[in-house]
Design an enzyme around this catalytic site. Structure first.
Site, PDB file in Angstrom:
ATOM      1  N   HIS A  14      56.411  76.332 -51.673  1.00  0.00           N
ATOM      2  CA  HIS A  14      55.951  76.234 -53.071  1.00  0.00           C
ATOM      3  C   HIS A  14      57.124  76.662 -53.958  1.00  0.00           C
ATOM      4  O   HIS A  14      57.968  77.471 -53.533  1.00  0.00           O
ATOM      5  CB  HIS A  14      54.775  77.206 -53.226  1.00  0.00           C
ATOM      6  CG  HIS A  14      54.097  77.198 -54.559  1.00  0.00           C
ATOM      7  ND1 HIS A  14      54.587  77.872 -55.662  1.00  0.00           N
ATOM      8  CD2 HIS A  14      52.955  76.610 -54.964  1.00  0.00           C
ATOM      9  CE1 HIS A  14      53.753  77.696 -56.690  1.00  0.00           C
ATOM     10  NE2 HIS A  14      52.755  76.941 -56.286  1.00  0.00           N
TER      11      HIS A  14
ATOM     12  N   ASP B 253      55.297  84.214 -47.738  1.00  0.00           N
ATOM     13  CA  ASP B 253      54.445  83.791 -48.838  1.00  0.00           C
ATOM     14  C   ASP B 253      53.074  83.489 -48.237  1.00  0.00           C
ATOM     15  O   ASP B 253      52.863  82.449 -47.622  1.00  0.00           O
ATOM     16  CB  ASP B 253      55.056  82.545 -49.498  1.00  0.00           C
ATOM     17  CG  ASP B 253      54.118  81.912 -50.523  1.00  0.00           C
ATOM     18  OD1 ASP B 253      52.956  82.348 -50.623  1.00  0.00           O
ATOM     19  OD2 ASP B 253      54.557  80.973 -51.205  1.00  0.00           O
TER      20      ASP B 253
ATOM     21  N   GLN C 209      48.451  80.997 -49.367  1.00  0.00           N
ATOM     22  CA  GLN C 209      47.465  80.061 -48.826  1.00  0.00           C
ATOM     23  C   GLN C 209      46.935  80.495 -47.460  1.00  0.00           C
ATOM     24  O   GLN C 209      46.161  79.766 -46.847  1.00  0.00           O
ATOM     25  CB  GLN C 209      48.065  78.653 -48.713  1.00  0.00           C
ATOM     26  CG  GLN C 209      48.477  78.046 -50.032  1.00  0.00           C
ATOM     27  CD  GLN C 209      47.302  77.787 -50.982  1.00  0.00           C
ATOM     28  OE1 GLN C 209      46.139  77.802 -50.598  1.00  0.00           O
ATOM     29  NE2 GLN C 209      47.633  77.550 -52.245  1.00  0.00           N
TER      30      GLN C 209
ATOM     31  N   LYS D 199      43.112  83.373 -55.308  1.00  0.00           N
ATOM     32  CA  LYS D 199      42.895  82.306 -54.325  1.00  0.00           C
ATOM     33  C   LYS D 199      41.945  82.771 -53.219  1.00  0.00           C
ATOM     34  O   LYS D 199      41.594  82.002 -52.331  1.00  0.00           O
ATOM     35  CB  LYS D 199      44.228  81.874 -53.702  1.00  0.00           C
ATOM     36  CG  LYS D 199      45.157  81.177 -54.698  1.00  0.00           C
ATOM     37  CD  LYS D 199      46.393  80.673 -54.001  1.00  0.00           C
ATOM     38  CE  LYS D 199      47.516  80.344 -54.952  1.00  0.00           C
ATOM     39  NZ  LYS D 199      47.276  79.135 -55.741  1.00  0.00           N
TER      40      LYS D 199
ATOM     41  N   CYS E 282      53.337  71.852 -57.198  1.00  0.00           N
ATOM     42  CA  CYS E 282      54.443  72.816 -57.273  1.00  0.00           C
ATOM     43  C   CYS E 282      55.228  72.858 -55.970  1.00  0.00           C
ATOM     44  O   CYS E 282      55.673  73.929 -55.530  1.00  0.00           O
ATOM     45  CB  CYS E 282      53.945  74.211 -57.637  1.00  0.00           C
ATOM     46  SG  CYS E 282      53.131  74.291 -59.216  1.00  0.00           S
TER      47      CYS E 282
END
Ligand code: 7TS
Length: 421
Positions: free
Chosen positions: A138, A215, A218, A241, A379
């Protein structure tokens, strides 16, 4: 003690049958009608909806607990401080960090990654050094490193992916070298849904003495995260999220690394003492939490984690995986559909393109039927470039989605084909 009482609550809950209708009752927004249709919310990778318990936690905070933390001696300030630190412990347990002081509250994943780039990165990355990322990142895990590399005269290296959207692990390993100072990688790709083989990647990086920033934006909502088991050095994620409020997120950092890093921002709460000549910094994690934090957001994040724990992350993952498999089958079978991201290990995300129809047109027609998907580059422009497409349509699933909603999506896509026939 009964046998049932000996089993932790989290596991007991996970053994109950999964009742999606019951879960849907927890999310008031799911009662929304869109253009006369029931809302089919499939944009969870952008942000998830919030259960009533999270909304209530925000209200409860402002109705009964609001005061600035870590400074007052009065009742409310002590209460707010205690709740804030309890939430830190809830987050610690959620990712199985060794110590609560390794949990830093941030605005979200983006701020957490920028924090690492601007502190650890600025100390350890110099001219001629390299930062290694992957081709599926991302923008939040590209641009902060680019900024750092520009400032320092360092180089951004990118590990390639195959046509299924899987990392080429051997290529990744080859890119690790004496100049590599940081590896930064998504746990799960937001555009493709790929779950990266993090444990192997981290072991490879560590064999070269390189720390790994993950990261986890997600991943945290969908799969169990154990930072000690992964052996990662930093792990970033966002509350919004994973059923929590907007504006709050987390950076996990290994204690010894955080301890050695300079502060990110200067201000109140991050200091131990200040004179015009010299300032000394607060102990961890407060050194990285300058200024008044989002106390309400932290209360909401705690409620969100408790909500997820109440269902059990294994149950959530299994339900979503079932939906993803079903969607892959029924959407993949529609003539003209090309799935983008077909990795063997995937979570939550179904990205696709359809014939020559622009994804924005597909999104608009789906919206007319009450179906919310994301269309665009998500993104992750380099991912689009990798697959030579300008954009995709992305359906992304959460705990409250149902097979009937996948059917609605498939019907919607067929309708798009009729309109453009
Ligand atoms: N990393 C990944 C993998 C993401 O998917 C996102 C947000 C971020 C970082 C940034 O998170 P933030 O909470 O700091 O904004 N992804 C998306 C998306 O896929 N659609 O909208 C936002």
């Amino acid at each position: 003690m009964t046998a049932a009482a000996a089993v932790p609550i989290r596991e007991r809950a996970a053994n109950k049958t999964f009742d999606v209708e019951r879960i849907r009752q927890d999310f008031p927004i799911l009662r929304t009608k869109v253009h006369g249709h029931p809302l089919v919310y499939l944009d969870n990778a952008a942000t998830s909806q919030k259960p009533q318990t999270v909304i209530d936690a925000l209200v409860r905070y402002y109705e009964g607990e609001n005061a600035n933390i870590h400074r007052g001696v009065h009742y409310l300030s002590e209460l707010a401080t205690a709740e804030f630190e309890k939430a830190r412990e809830t987050v610690r347990a959620f990712v199985n960090a060794a110590r609560a002081s390794e949990i830093v509250f941030t605005r979200g994943t983006t701020e957490a990654i920028n924090l690492v780039a601007q502190t650890y990165g600025r100390v350890h990355v110099g001219a001629g050094d390299e930062v290694l990322i992957t081709a599926m990142e991302h923008h939040s895990n590209i641009v902060p490193w680019q900024l750092l590399c520009e400032e320092k005269g360092a180089k951004l290296r990118v590990a390639p992916i195959n046509d299924a959207g899987e990392l080429l692990l051997e290529e990744f390993e080859k890119l690790l070298g004496p100049r590599t100072k940081v590896v930064a990688v998504a746990h799960v790709s937001n555009a493709l849904g790929t779950i990266n083989p993090l444990k192997q990647m981290i072991a490879m990086a560590h064999a070269h003495g390189v720390p790994v920033v993950v990261d986890g934006a997600q991943a945290a909502p969908h799969i169990a995260v154990d930072v000690q088991e992964l052996d990662c050095d930093f792990y970033a994620f966002s509350g919004h999220k994973m059923y929590g409020p907007t504006g709050i997120g987390v950076l996990y950092g290994r204690h010894a690394l955080l301890e050695a890093m300079p502060p990110y921002q200067g201000g109140g709460d991050m200091i131990s003492s200040v004179t015009f000549e010299k300032t000394t910094y607060n102990k961890l994690p407060h050194k990285f939490e300058a200024g008044t934090p989002d106390m309400a957001g932290v209360a909401g994040l705690k409620a969100a984690i408790e909500y997820m724990n109440g269902i059990g992350i294994a149950k959530i993952a299994a339900h979503e995986h079932g939906l993803l498999e079903y969607a892959t089958e029924v959407v993949g079978a529609i003539e003209g559909v090309r799935l983008i991201g077909t990795a063997r290990e995937k979570a939550s995300v179904l990205s696709f393109v359809l014939d020559e129809v622009h994804p924005h047109d597909i999104g608009t027609i789906l919206d007319q039927q009450g179906i919310a998907v994301r269309t665009g580059h998500h993104c992750a422009q380099p991912v689009m470039e990798r697959f030579s497409i300008p954009a995709t349509v992305r359906a992304s699933f959460a705990v409250y989605n149902m097979r009937a909603e996948v059917d609605a999506l498939a019907r919607g896509i067929r309708k798009v084909r009729e309109v453009f026939a």
